[in-house]
Design a protein around this motif. Structure first.
Motif, short mmCIF file in Angstrom:
data_model
loop_
_atom_site.label_atom_id
_atom_site.label_comp_id
_atom_site.label_asym_id
_atom_site.label_seq_id
_atom_site.Cartn_x
_atom_site.Cartn_y
_atom_site.Cartn_z
N THR A 49 0.86 -1.18 0.00
CA THR A 49 0.00 0.00 0.00
C THR A 49 0.89 1.23 0.00
O THR A 49 1.76 1.37 0.87
CB THR A 49 -0.91 0.01 1.25
OG1 THR A 49 -1.65 -1.21 1.27
CG2 THR A 49 -1.86 1.18 1.23
N THR A 50 0.69 2.10 -0.95
CA THR A 50 1.47 3.33 -1.03
C THR A 50 1.01 4.30 0.06
O THR A 50 -0.07 4.12 0.63
CB THR A 50 1.30 4.01 -2.41
OG1 THR A 50 -0.05 4.45 -2.53
CG2 THR A 50 1.67 3.08 -3.54
N PRO A 51 1.80 5.33 0.36
CA PRO A 51 1.38 6.32 1.35
C PRO A 51 0.03 6.96 1.01
O PRO A 51 -0.69 7.40 1.89
CB PRO A 51 2.51 7.34 1.35
CG PRO A 51 3.70 6.56 0.91
CD PRO A 51 3.18 5.56 -0.09
N GLY A 52 -0.34 6.97 -0.27
CA GLY A 52 -1.62 7.53 -0.69
C GLY A 52 -2.78 6.56 -0.55
O GLY A 52 -3.92 6.88 -0.87
N GLY A 53 -2.49 5.33 -0.07
CA GLY A 53 -3.54 4.34 0.16
C GLY A 53 -3.84 3.44 -1.03
O GLY A 53 -4.75 2.62 -0.98
N GLN A 54 -3.07 3.55 -2.08
CA GLN A 54 -3.30 2.74 -3.28
C GLN A 54 -2.58 1.39 -3.15
O GLN A 54 -1.44 1.32 -2.72
CB GLN A 54 -2.77 3.50 -4.49
CG GLN A 54 -3.02 2.83 -5.81
CD GLN A 54 -2.47 3.66 -6.97
OE1 GLN A 54 -1.73 4.62 -6.78
NE2 GLN A 54 -2.85 3.28 -8.17
N ALA A 83 7.30 2.75 -1.93
CA ALA A 83 6.94 2.80 -0.51
C ALA A 83 8.21 2.57 0.31
O ALA A 83 9.10 1.83 -0.11
CB ALA A 83 5.89 1.74 -0.17
N ASN A 87 9.58 7.80 -5.35
CA ASN A 87 9.93 8.03 -6.76
C ASN A 87 11.42 8.14 -7.00
O ASN A 87 11.84 8.49 -8.12
CB ASN A 87 9.21 9.26 -7.35
CG ASN A 87 7.72 9.06 -7.41
OD1 ASN A 87 7.26 7.99 -7.80
ND2 ASN A 87 6.96 10.06 -7.00
#
Length: 106
Positions: A47-52, A86, A71
């Motif tokens: 899960t990325t910090p953006g919740g994806q 992540a 990135n």
């Protein structure tokens, strides 16, 4: 005293170029830094910090002070170039567990 990942486990080297942002000419990166690590080349869901929810093609574990920006460009030992999607930190605290940073790659 903070326990760190023992050096003998850091058998791989990756090259990390910290992401500095975008410009009119494209993405900008910092100077290359060679990082000793333990590379894990298995695909896993993160899960990325953006919740994806995204698939990570590989990850590496290294010393706790290493915190590349998302990135950042990472060159693996086989020459493949990927990006950090992540970054997680494990703090062993007073436990007999080494503190470390885990970086998940695109």
């Amino acid at each position: 005293m903070v326990r760190q990942v023992p050096g003998f486990l850091l058998r791989h080297r990756v090259t990390v170029e910290a992401y500095l942002g975008s410009s009119s000419k494209g993405d900008r990166y910092g100077a290359p830094e060679i990082v000793r690590c333990l590379l894990d080349e298995r695909t896993q869901q993160v899960t990325t910090p953006g919740g994806q929810e995204v698939a990570s093609s590989s990850s590496y574990i290294t010393r706790p002070g290493h915190r590349p920006p998302l990135n950042s460009r990472v060159t693996l030992p086989d020459g493949r170039i990927t990006k950090a999607i992540a970054v997680g930190r494990v703090d062993g605290g007073a436990l007999a567990v080494p503190s470390n940073t885990q970086v998940f790659l695109q």
